[in-house]
Structures are given as structure tokens and as C-alpha cells.
Design a protein around this motif. Structure first.
Motif, mmCIF file in Angstrom:
data_model
loop_
_atom_site.group_PDB
_atom_site.id
_atom_site.type_symbol
_atom_site.label_atom_id
_atom_site.label_comp_id
_atom_site.label_asym_id
_atom_site.label_seq_id
_atom_site.Cartn_x
_atom_site.Cartn_y
_atom_site.Cartn_z
ATOM 1 N N GLU A 41 -15.269 32.257 57.895
ATOM 2 C CA GLU A 41 -15.112 32.587 56.296
ATOM 3 C C GLU A 41 -15.671 31.930 55.627
ATOM 4 O OE1 GLU A 41 -11.075 32.154 55.760
ATOM 5 O OE2 GLU A 41 -10.495 32.167 57.251
ATOM 6 N N VAL A 42 -16.472 32.621 55.097
ATOM 7 C CA VAL A 42 -17.481 32.347 53.361
ATOM 8 C C VAL A 42 -16.833 32.907 52.496
ATOM 9 C CG1 VAL A 42 -19.315 32.953 55.226
ATOM 10 C CG2 VAL A 42 -18.240 34.649 53.902
ATOM 11 N N ASN A 43 -17.105 32.053 51.278
ATOM 12 C CA ASN A 43 -16.693 32.423 50.118
ATOM 13 C C ASN A 43 -17.751 32.531 49.289
ATOM 14 O OD1 ASN A 43 -13.655 31.068 50.457
ATOM 15 N ND2 ASN A 43 -15.167 29.391 50.721
ATOM 16 N N LYS A 44 -17.161 33.396 47.929
ATOM 17 C CA LYS A 44 -17.780 33.826 47.322
ATOM 18 C C LYS A 44 -18.871 32.778 46.935
ATOM 19 C CE LYS A 44 -18.486 36.424 43.085
ATOM 20 N NZ LYS A 44 -17.557 37.611 41.431
ATOM 21 N N GLY A 45 -20.598 33.253 46.794
ATOM 22 C CA GLY A 45 -21.180 32.500 46.321
ATOM 23 C C GLY A 45 -21.872 31.368 47.658
#
Length: 278
Positions: free
Chosen positions: A74-78
């Protein structure tokens, strides 16, 4: 993934995007200039296609891609997903093709994962379909697996699926199953699409291995599962969405196939930013 197929996809996309070169980049950037740029997530999601992204630049040459995460994470915005370094002209020439592929694959993985999470605590699995982008199926089905889904047949020669038009052409379900069993290797399972309880009974009598319950309401689906009683694998299909699949899974079906995983998915927003000369 079959990299011979993937390379063909990438090379075709590069030719499509730059048949006669990248006139903007070639006019501005010296061929010997080196740079680095960040691969950045612009929204939350599941990443898929990092090796495909890298392969674009391997084909163009003189570019190195360092990933900070792996497919399925998973990745998050930024978040910075990785860094691309090397010959500036090749980075800028391959940028759009590489991003288009990883964005679409990550969008599919992200959506698939949302469906999979809806079914946590059940024994039902999420399936993809053949409703894929022409010539991108190998990438899109890989992305479904990264998101936690399961692949249905890859193509028409990969498995037997008797649908409504096949049944109409053969005359009935029994005759259609008899024909495919005579034609195909004995190791192949036979799946048949049914739309009513009467067709479920016919499929059972003809000893179908997999029965697809197509566009049935929940009540009819429950009755079909009771009728089948573990005598065949059960797949549910037909306009499945994120809000309905938990109730569908509660009927006891083994699989739910979801065409929207690939045919109308939103790409995950990812970009190459912060170019620096080196």
C-alpha cells in the motif's frame, strides 16, 4: 508474466507514442545529459507493475529504476515509490508509457483489493473476467492477482465455459456439455452458465464441473446453492459491485466474478516529479 508478451506490449506502446522520435525532448535536452526523478503516489492505493515500469526504461537503455516498495504494498498520497536515474532523453521519452502502464495496473490492484476486503471472513474468492483492455490482458490479470483476486480463464483456449449462446446453438445444456467433453481433453473442467433453477438441474444432470449463476437474485442464488449441494464448484456473475458482493458471498458461492475490475477501472494517480540534473 510472460516477458516476451510484455516486451511486445511495451515496444508497441513506445512506437505508438513516438513513431518519429520525441521532438520536444530532442530539441531541449542534450543526448548526454543525466538526471534523476522521483516516482510519486498522488493518491492512496495498491501498487502493481513496478517491473513493467522498469522494463520500459530497460528497453530504452541507459536508465536505472530503484524501487522503494514491492508490488502489492500500500502507498499513501505523497509517498515516494522509487527513483529513476540516467539519460534524460530516455527518461522523458519513456515517461508516459511507463506511467500509463503502472497507473492502470495499480488501479486494478487497488480496486481488486477493495473487493477482496469485503469478503474477509468468508470462503468466497473474487475472480476477474475476459473483459480486459485489448492486448493488455497479461498485465491486467497480473494486477488482479497482486490485489488479492483470482484469475478466471486467460483466453478462449484456456478453459471451457458454455454460455447462453452456446446452449442455444447446441439445443440444450446436456447436448452442449456432451459436445465439449468429446472435443476437449479429459483434464479440462467444464463450466456452464445458467440463468434459472431448471438450468441448474440440467447442468447437474449433465455433470458440469462448475456452474455459473448468472444474473440471479439472492433468493434464487440461495436455492441454487442448496440444489447443487457441493456437487459442482459455484461461481456467481452478473453486474457484481462492491456493495452487493458480501450478500452474494453469504449464499455460499465459491467465487464471484467481477468484470469491472478491468473493464472500467480508474487508474491510480502516479507521477514522475522533481527532475534534477546529475
Amino acid at each position: 508474466m510472460n516477458w516476451l508478451v510484455v516486451d511486445k506490449i511495451i515496444k508497441g506502446a513506445l512506437v505508438e507514442d513516438g513513431s518519429y522520435g520525441d521532438i520536444t525532448t530532442e530539441a531541449i535536452i542534450d543526448k548526454q545529459n543525466l538526471c534523476s526523478v522521483d516516482l510519486i503516489a498522488k493518491e492512496n492505493g495498491i501498487i502493481a507493475g513496478l517491473d513493467v515500469f522498469k522494463r520500459v526504461f530497460q528497453i530504452l537503455g541507459d536508465v536505472e529504476v530503484n524501487s522503494f516498495i514491492k508490488d502489492g504494498e500500500e502507498v499513501n498520497k505523497g509517498d515516494i515509490i522509487g527513483k529513476v536515474s540516467g539519460k534524460a532523453v530516455n527518461i522523458l521519452t519513456g515517461e508516459r508509457v511507463a506511467l500509463n502502464l503502472i497507473q492502470r495496473m495499480s488501479g486494478i490492484a487497488t480496486l481488486t483489493n477493495k473487493f477482496v476486503k469485503q469478503l474477509e471472513g468468508t470462503n468466497t474468492k473474487i475472480l476477474d473476467t475476459r473483459k480486459t483492455t485489448p492486448n493488455l490482458r497479461v498485465l491486467e490479470k497480473y494486477a488482479v492477482k497482486v490485489g488479492g483476486g483470482v484469475n478466471h480463464r486467460y483466453n478462449l483456449s484456456d478453459g471451457i465455459l458454455i454460455k447462453d449462446n452456446h446452449i442455444s446453438a447446441a439445443g440444450n445444456i446436456k447436448e452442449a456439455i456432451l459436445k465439449v467433453r468429446k472435443y476437449s481433453p479429459f483434464v479440462r473442467k467444464v463450466e456452464v452458465e445458467v440463468e434459472s433453477l431448471d438450468q441448474v438441474k440440467e447442468a447437474l444432470q449433465a455433470e458440469a464441473d462448475i456452474i455459473m449463476l448468472d444474473n440471479m437474485d439472492i433468493y434464487t442464488m440461495k436455492k441454487a446453492v442448496e440444489l447443487i449441494n457441493n456437487r459442482a464448484i459455484i461461481e456467481a456473475s452478473g453486474n457484481m459491485n462492491i456493495n452487493s458482493i458480501k450478500e452474494v458471498a453469504s449464499t455460499g458461492v465459491d467465487y464471484i466474478s467481477v468484470g469491472s475490475l478491468t473493464h472500467s477501472v480508474k487508474a491510480l494517480d502516479i507521477s514522475l516529479k522533481n527532475l534534477r540534473n546529475i
